[in-house]
Design a protein around this motif. Structure first.
Motif, PDB file in Angstrom:
ATOM      1  N   PRO A   1       8.796  10.049  10.427  1.00 19.78           N
ATOM      2  CA  PRO A   1       7.561   9.607  11.073  1.00 19.78           C
ATOM      3  C   PRO A   1       6.458   9.285  10.069  1.00 19.78           C
ATOM      4  O   PRO A   1       5.559   8.504  10.373  1.00 19.78           O
ATOM      5  CB  PRO A   1       7.141  10.798  11.948  1.00 19.78           C
ATOM      6  N   SER A   2       6.527   9.901   8.877  1.00 14.84           N
ATOM      7  CA  SER A   2       5.469   9.658   7.908  1.00 14.84           C
ATOM      8  C   SER A   2       6.016   9.744   6.492  1.00 14.84           C
ATOM      9  O   SER A   2       7.055  10.372   6.234  1.00 14.84           O
ATOM     10  CB  SER A   2       4.325  10.658   8.097  1.00 14.84           C
ATOM     11  N   LEU A   3       5.269   9.093   5.580  1.00 20.55           N
ATOM     12  CA  LEU A   3       5.657   9.053   4.172  1.00 20.55           C
ATOM     13  C   LEU A   3       4.382   8.919   3.339  1.00 20.55           C
ATOM     14  O   LEU A   3       3.518   8.103   3.681  1.00 20.55           O
ATOM     15  CB  LEU A   3       6.570   7.848   3.930  1.00 20.55           C
ATOM     16  N   SER A   4       4.287   9.721   2.281  1.00 21.37           N
ATOM     17  CA  SER A   4       3.148   9.609   1.364  1.00 21.37           C
ATOM     18  C   SER A   4       3.670   9.268  -0.025  1.00 21.37           C
ATOM     19  O   SER A   4       4.628   9.886  -0.497  1.00 21.37           O
ATOM     20  CB  SER A   4       2.373  10.925   1.300  1.00 21.37           C
ATOM     21  N   VAL A   5       2.988   8.312  -0.668  1.00 22.74           N
ATOM     22  CA  VAL A   5       3.434   7.831  -1.975  1.00 22.74           C
ATOM     23  C   VAL A   5       2.212   7.614  -2.858  1.00 22.74           C
ATOM     24  O   VAL A   5       1.147   7.206  -2.361  1.00 22.74           O
ATOM     25  CB  VAL A   5       4.209   6.499  -1.805  1.00 22.74           C
ATOM     26  N   GLN A   6       2.347   7.876  -4.138  1.00 20.40           N
ATOM     27  CA  GLN A   6       1.268   7.593  -5.079  1.00 20.40           C
ATOM     28  C   GLN A   6       1.163   6.092  -5.332  1.00 20.40           C
ATOM     29  O   GLN A   6       2.183   5.382  -5.388  1.00 20.40           O
ATOM     30  CB  GLN A   6       1.531   8.295  -6.412  1.00 20.40           C
ATOM     31  N   GLU A   7      -0.056   5.642  -5.515  1.00 17.34           N
ATOM     32  CA  GLU A   7      -0.291   4.238  -5.855  1.00 17.34           C
ATOM     33  C   GLU A   7       0.512   3.866  -7.107  1.00 17.34           C
ATOM     34  O   GLU A   7       0.575   4.628  -8.069  1.00 17.34           O
ATOM     35  CB  GLU A   7      -1.779   4.014  -6.117  1.00 17.34           C
ATOM     36  N   GLY A   8       1.147   2.687  -7.060  1.00 16.67           N
ATOM     37  CA  GLY A   8       1.932   2.217  -8.197  1.00 16.67           C
ATOM     38  C   GLY A   8       3.396   2.584  -8.131  1.00 16.67           C
ATOM     39  O   GLY A   8       4.219   1.980  -8.832  1.00 16.67           O
ATOM     40  N   ARG A   9       3.734   3.596  -7.316  1.00 17.31           N
ATOM     41  CA  ARG A   9       5.146   4.007  -7.204  1.00 17.31           C
ATOM     42  C   ARG A   9       5.837   3.203  -6.120  1.00 17.31           C
ATOM     43  O   ARG A   9       5.225   2.394  -5.418  1.00 17.31           O
ATOM     44  CB  ARG A   9       5.224   5.506  -6.886  1.00 17.31           C
ATOM     45  N   ILE A  10       7.132   3.443  -5.955  1.00 19.18           N
ATOM     46  CA  ILE A  10       7.903   2.736  -4.946  1.00 19.18           C
ATOM     47  C   ILE A  10       7.816   3.457  -3.602  1.00 19.18           C
ATOM     48  O   ILE A  10       7.872   4.693  -3.545  1.00 19.18           O
ATOM     49  CB  ILE A  10       9.380   2.580  -5.385  1.00 19.18           C
ATOM     50  N   SER A  11       7.660   2.702  -2.524  1.00 22.61           N
ATOM     51  CA  SER A  11       7.770   3.230  -1.167  1.00 22.61           C
ATOM     52  C   SER A  11       9.096   2.744  -0.594  1.00 22.61           C
ATOM     53  O   SER A  11       9.405   1.556  -0.684  1.00 22.61           O
ATOM     54  CB  SER A  11       6.634   2.728  -0.278  1.00 22.61           C
ATOM     55  N   ILE A  12       9.844   3.658  -0.009  1.00 24.27           N
ATOM     56  CA  ILE A  12      11.118   3.286   0.634  1.00 24.27           C
ATOM     57  C   ILE A  12      11.072   3.755   2.078  1.00 24.27           C
ATOM     58  O   ILE A  12      10.968   4.951   2.354  1.00 24.27           O
ATOM     59  CB  ILE A  12      12.314   3.910  -0.095  1.00 24.27           C
ATOM     60  N   LEU A  13      11.145   2.798   2.986  1.00 20.33           N
ATOM     61  CA  LEU A  13      11.139   3.104   4.408  1.00 20.33           C
ATOM     62  C   LEU A  13      12.516   2.796   4.970  1.00 20.33           C
ATOM     63  O   LEU A  13      13.084   1.745   4.680  1.00 20.33           O
ATOM     64  CB  LEU A  13      10.069   2.298   5.142  1.00 20.33           C
ATOM     65  N   ASN A  14      13.038   3.692   5.775  1.00 28.23           N
ATOM     66  CA  ASN A  14      14.415   3.585   6.250  1.00 28.23           C
ATOM     67  C   ASN A  14      14.494   3.368   7.749  1.00 28.23           C
ATOM     68  O   ASN A  14      13.612   3.795   8.509  1.00 28.23           O
ATOM     69  CB  ASN A  14      15.193   4.844   5.882  1.00 28.23           C
ATOM     70  N   CYS A  15      15.602   2.742   8.141  1.00 23.50           N
ATOM     71  CA  CYS A  15      15.807   2.397   9.547  1.00 23.50           C
ATOM     72  C   CYS A  15      17.307   2.396   9.812  1.00 23.50           C
ATOM     73  O   CYS A  15      18.079   1.835   9.015  1.00 23.50           O
ATOM     74  CB  CYS A  15      15.202   1.006   9.794  1.00 23.50           C
ATOM     75  N   ASP A  16      17.731   3.001  10.893  1.00 20.86           N
ATOM     76  CA  ASP A  16      19.149   3.013  11.276  1.00 20.86           C
ATOM     77  C   ASP A  16      19.298   2.395  12.652  1.00 20.86           C
ATOM     78  O   ASP A  16      18.415   2.536  13.502  1.00 20.86           O
ATOM     79  CB  ASP A  16      19.681   4.452  11.305  1.00 20.86           C
ATOM     80  N   TYR A  17      20.412   1.724  12.880  1.00 23.39           N
ATOM     81  CA  TYR A  17      20.649   1.131  14.194  1.00 23.39           C
ATOM     82  C   TYR A  17      22.062   1.444  14.661  1.00 23.39           C
ATOM     83  O   TYR A  17      22.932   1.799  13.870  1.00 23.39           O
ATOM     84  CB  TYR A  17      20.385  -0.381  14.165  1.00 23.39           C
TER      85      TYR A  17
END
Lengths: 112, 110
Positions: free
Chosen positions: B9-25
């Protein structure tokens, strides 16, 4: 740019009232959709329409109806508003799925 | 039954780093996928798409990966910026109707 306009940003209605949510798009799109967004539930499809005077039920049509008398306008009707219909309502249109949907800004409806 | 799921439901990331958001179907007939971004009090806006004939699509800082065998979709944002803080929805379709996930709220910390 395609524009999808929802007539109200915020609405407060009383239980039992009949509520009309209006949506107009300006790019001659065939397909129009009504969703509601609730925390933890994502976007759930209420009704959709692929042509004038055509309508199809989505996943949660109970308590709602729709009207599409003109291509550019798709109205969502809450026949008798209830508190569990308090939600963010989003209208969308599309010409082809390759371009995805264009959404309106949403209507935050509160039923008291 | 939810055909498209976003389990975080939520994700926190430092500026400049990679964000990875996942999804399954779950529906193997889905053949076209989208990511949307939503700010509070605004409608979702289209971000990036991918067809099932591809396994990767890039657009600037945004890359979407599709693993059909695992029925898994991911969105990578590199580098992450504070303006990327929003709710991200994945969506999948077999025809003109899209099925949406429940959303992941991304916060990018300056």
């Amino acid at each position: 740019d395609v524009k999808v306009t929802q007539s109200s940003r915020y609405l407060v209605k009383r239980t039992g009232e009949k509520v009309f949510l209006e949506c107009v798009q300006d790019m001659d799109h065939e397909n129009m959709f009504w969703y509601r967004q609730d925390p933890g539930l994502g976007l759930r499809l209420i009704y959709f329409s692929y042509d004038v005077k055509m309508k199809e039920k989505g996943d949660i049509p109970e308590g709602y109806s729709v009207s599409r008398e003109k291509k550019e306008r798709f109205s969502l009707i809450l026949e008798s508003a209830s508190t569990n219909q308090t939600s963010m309502y989003l209208c969308a249109s599309s010409i082809d799925r390759l371009y995805g949907y264009t959404f309106g800004s949403g209507t935050r409806l509160t039923v008291v | 039954d939810q055909q498209v799921k976003q389990n975080s439901p939520s994700l926190s990331v430092q500026e400049g780093r990679i964000s990875i958001l996942n999804c399954d179907y779950t529906n193997s007939m889905f053949d076209y996928f989208l990511w949307y971004k939503k700010y509070p009090a605004e409608g979702p806006t289209f971000l990036i798409s991918i067809s099932s004939i591809k396994d990767k699509n890039e657009d600037g800082r945004f890359t979407v990966f599709l693993n059909k065998s695992a029925k898994h979709l991911s969105l990578h944002i590199v580098p992450s910026q504070p303006g990327d803080s929003a709710v991200y929805f994945c969506a999948a379709s077999t025809g003109n109707q899209f099925y949406f996930g429940t959303g992941t709220s991304l916060t990018v910390i300056p």
